[in-house]
Design an enzyme around this catalytic site. Structure first.
Site, mmCIF file in Angstrom:
data_model
loop_
_atom_site.group_PDB
_atom_site.id
_atom_site.type_symbol
_atom_site.label_atom_id
_atom_site.label_comp_id
_atom_site.label_asym_id
_atom_site.label_seq_id
_atom_site.Cartn_x
_atom_site.Cartn_y
_atom_site.Cartn_z
ATOM 1 N N ASP A 15 31.548 92.211 45.460
ATOM 2 C CA ASP A 15 30.490 93.154 45.071
ATOM 3 C C ASP A 15 29.359 93.050 46.086
ATOM 4 O O ASP A 15 29.234 92.044 46.793
ATOM 5 C CB ASP A 15 29.964 92.834 43.664
ATOM 6 C CG ASP A 15 28.869 93.825 43.228
ATOM 7 O OD1 ASP A 15 29.078 95.040 43.395
ATOM 8 O OD2 ASP A 15 27.812 93.388 42.756
ATOM 9 N N SER A 16 28.506 94.078 46.099
ATOM 10 C CA SER A 16 27.337 94.052 46.971
ATOM 11 C C SER A 16 26.377 92.930 46.563
ATOM 12 O O SER A 16 25.551 92.513 47.374
ATOM 13 C CB SER A 16 26.622 95.397 46.896
ATOM 14 O OG SER A 16 26.207 95.630 45.567
ATOM 15 N N CYS A 78 32.747 96.826 42.606
ATOM 16 C CA CYS A 78 31.521 97.564 42.910
ATOM 17 C C CYS A 78 31.897 99.046 42.968
ATOM 18 O O CYS A 78 32.802 99.420 43.730
ATOM 19 C CB CYS A 78 30.992 97.099 44.264
ATOM 20 S SG CYS A 78 29.582 98.045 44.859
ATOM 21 N N ASN A 79 31.238 99.842 42.154
ATOM 22 C CA ASN A 79 31.555 101.277 42.137
ATOM 23 C C ASN A 79 31.196 101.946 43.453
ATOM 24 O O ASN A 79 31.908 102.830 43.929
ATOM 25 C CB ASN A 79 30.802 101.962 40.998
ATOM 26 C CG ASN A 79 31.383 101.608 39.656
ATOM 27 O OD1 ASN A 79 32.273 102.281 39.166
ATOM 28 N ND2 ASN A 79 30.913 100.520 39.070
ATOM 29 N N GLU A 163 18.588 93.042 39.133
ATOM 30 C CA GLU A 163 18.542 92.001 40.183
ATOM 31 C C GLU A 163 17.265 91.157 40.082
ATOM 32 O O GLU A 163 17.241 90.004 40.464
ATOM 33 C CB GLU A 163 18.617 92.641 41.576
ATOM 34 C CG GLU A 163 19.959 93.269 41.909
ATOM 35 C CD GLU A 163 20.957 92.316 42.560
ATOM 36 O OE1 GLU A 163 20.526 91.391 43.277
ATOM 37 O OE2 GLU A 163 22.174 92.504 42.352
ATOM 38 N N CYS A 197 28.399 101.523 37.209
ATOM 39 C CA CYS A 197 27.822 100.549 38.135
ATOM 40 C C CYS A 197 27.950 99.188 37.467
ATOM 41 O O CYS A 197 27.611 99.042 36.285
ATOM 42 C CB CYS A 197 26.351 100.868 38.410
ATOM 43 S SG CYS A 197 25.526 99.566 39.347
ATOM 44 N N HIS A 199 26.347 96.565 37.606
ATOM 45 C CA HIS A 199 25.110 95.909 37.136
ATOM 46 C C HIS A 199 24.717 96.347 35.721
ATOM 47 O O HIS A 199 23.993 95.646 35.033
ATOM 48 C CB HIS A 199 23.935 96.266 38.050
ATOM 49 C CG HIS A 199 23.894 95.511 39.331
ATOM 50 N ND1 HIS A 199 24.822 95.688 40.324
ATOM 51 C CD2 HIS A 199 23.029 94.568 39.772
ATOM 52 C CE1 HIS A 199 24.517 94.896 41.342
ATOM 53 N NE2 HIS A 199 23.436 94.204 41.036
HETATM 54 N N1 DGL Z 1 27.169 96.939 41.729
HETATM 55 C C1 DGL Z 1 27.153 98.124 42.514
HETATM 56 C C2 DGL Z 1 27.986 99.242 41.855
HETATM 57 O O1 DGL Z 1 28.740 99.001 40.974
HETATM 58 C C3 DGL Z 1 25.772 98.690 42.768
HETATM 59 C C4 DGL Z 1 24.779 97.795 43.339
HETATM 60 C C5 DGL Z 1 24.237 98.267 44.643
HETATM 61 O O2 DGL Z 1 23.553 99.311 44.700
HETATM 62 O O3 DGL Z 1 24.496 97.566 45.596
HETATM 63 O O4 DGL Z 1 27.884 100.368 42.226
#
Ligand code: DGL
Length: 279
Positions: A15-16, A78-79, A163, A197, A199
């Protein structure tokens, strides 16, 4: 590119940042016997507001690193990375890197379920700007369920709230309510909302408080986990390449102490993490 090991290895989860930990948590709950390597590109997070080219470049670097660490199977938890990089990596990069390794995303397993959850056939997507702009959700949904009407709402403040450990704070109320109201105003017939997402599950309590009665909130973790279980069952040749000692390792591109502190918000248990460079 280093020579890749063919020995069995953990499953890679990328993931990011921390968001993928919500997916990792559900995967590990369902498949505790496997080993995992979690990699968060925290130093370059968020990806949600970045261009296609950059998300692709960063995601490919992460996939390469997980391959170098031995992984045969990588989940893009991560989407944004799934929306902007997965297809190109699967079609253009994998055949050159190693045609026997696999990279899977989180959008398809979620979309496969949505047709069975909505009764009105009106569905909402809440995601990062990047995921919404990519149109990946409407495109994937329409491949399987052409009759479903899809509306999207970008929620650029939600990732920073999570975050920064503000998911339970009062400030989050404002943004959660604002984006939910925007989405429902686009289509009041929506009866199911996908949290697109990784998060966003951290905001679930608030989302449930502000969502209109009768609207179902669809969180991805369980769907991704059961889809992975099914994949490993259908691909015994891949299953054999995944080690099974019930262990997890964590890597971050940011400072180690920062990751350990924040990861505990997502996982409810302490983790030991190593810093890694992707470039
Ligand atoms: N967790 C990432 C997602 O599912 C989004 C977080 C980011 O913007 O890096 O899209």
């Amino acid at each position: 590119m280093k020579k890749l090991s063919q020995a069995p290895a953990p499953i890679g989860i990328f993931d990011s940042g921390y968001g993928g930990l919500t997916i990792f948590d559900k995967i590990r709950e369902l498949l505790p016997q496997y080993d995992y390597i979690y990699l968060g590109d925290n130093a370059r997070n968020p990806y949600g507001t970045r261009s296609f080219d950059i998300v692709y470049e960063f995601t490919l670097q992460a996939v390469n690193k997980l391959f170098e660490l031995g992984c045969h199977l990588v989940i893009l938890a991560c989407n944004t990375a799934s929306a902007k990089a997965l297809r190109t990596i699967q079609m253009n990069d994998l055949p050159l890197l190693d045609p026997n390794r696999r990279v899977l995303g989180v959008i398809r397993p979620t979309v496969e379920q949505i047709g069975y959850l909505t009764k009105t056939r009106h569905v909402g997507i809440m995601a990062t700007s990047g995921t919404i702009k990519s149109d990946s959700y409407p495109m994937e949904i329409h491949k399987l369920f052409p009759d479903i009407q899809v509306s999207g709402e970008a929620c650029p403040m939600w990732v920073p709230l999570v975050e920064n450990n503000e998911a339970d704070g009062l400030g989050a109320d404002y943004f959660v309510r604002k984006n939910l109201d925007n989405l429902m105003a686009k289509d009041p017939m929506i009866d199911s909302i996908i949290l697109g997402c990784t998060h966003y599950p951290l905001l679930l309590n608030k989302i449930k408080r502000f969502v209109p009665d009768g609207v179902t909130i669809v969180s991805q973790g369980e769907y991704v986990a059961s889809s992975l279980k099914d994949y490993l069952y259908r691909h015994p040749e891949m299953d054999e390449k995944c080690t099974k000692n019930g262990k997890a390792q964590f890597y971050t591109t940011e400072a180690e102490d920062k990751f350990s502190e924040s990861a505990s918000i997502f996982l409810n248990y302490p983790v030991t993490v190593q810093r890694i460079d992707l470039t």
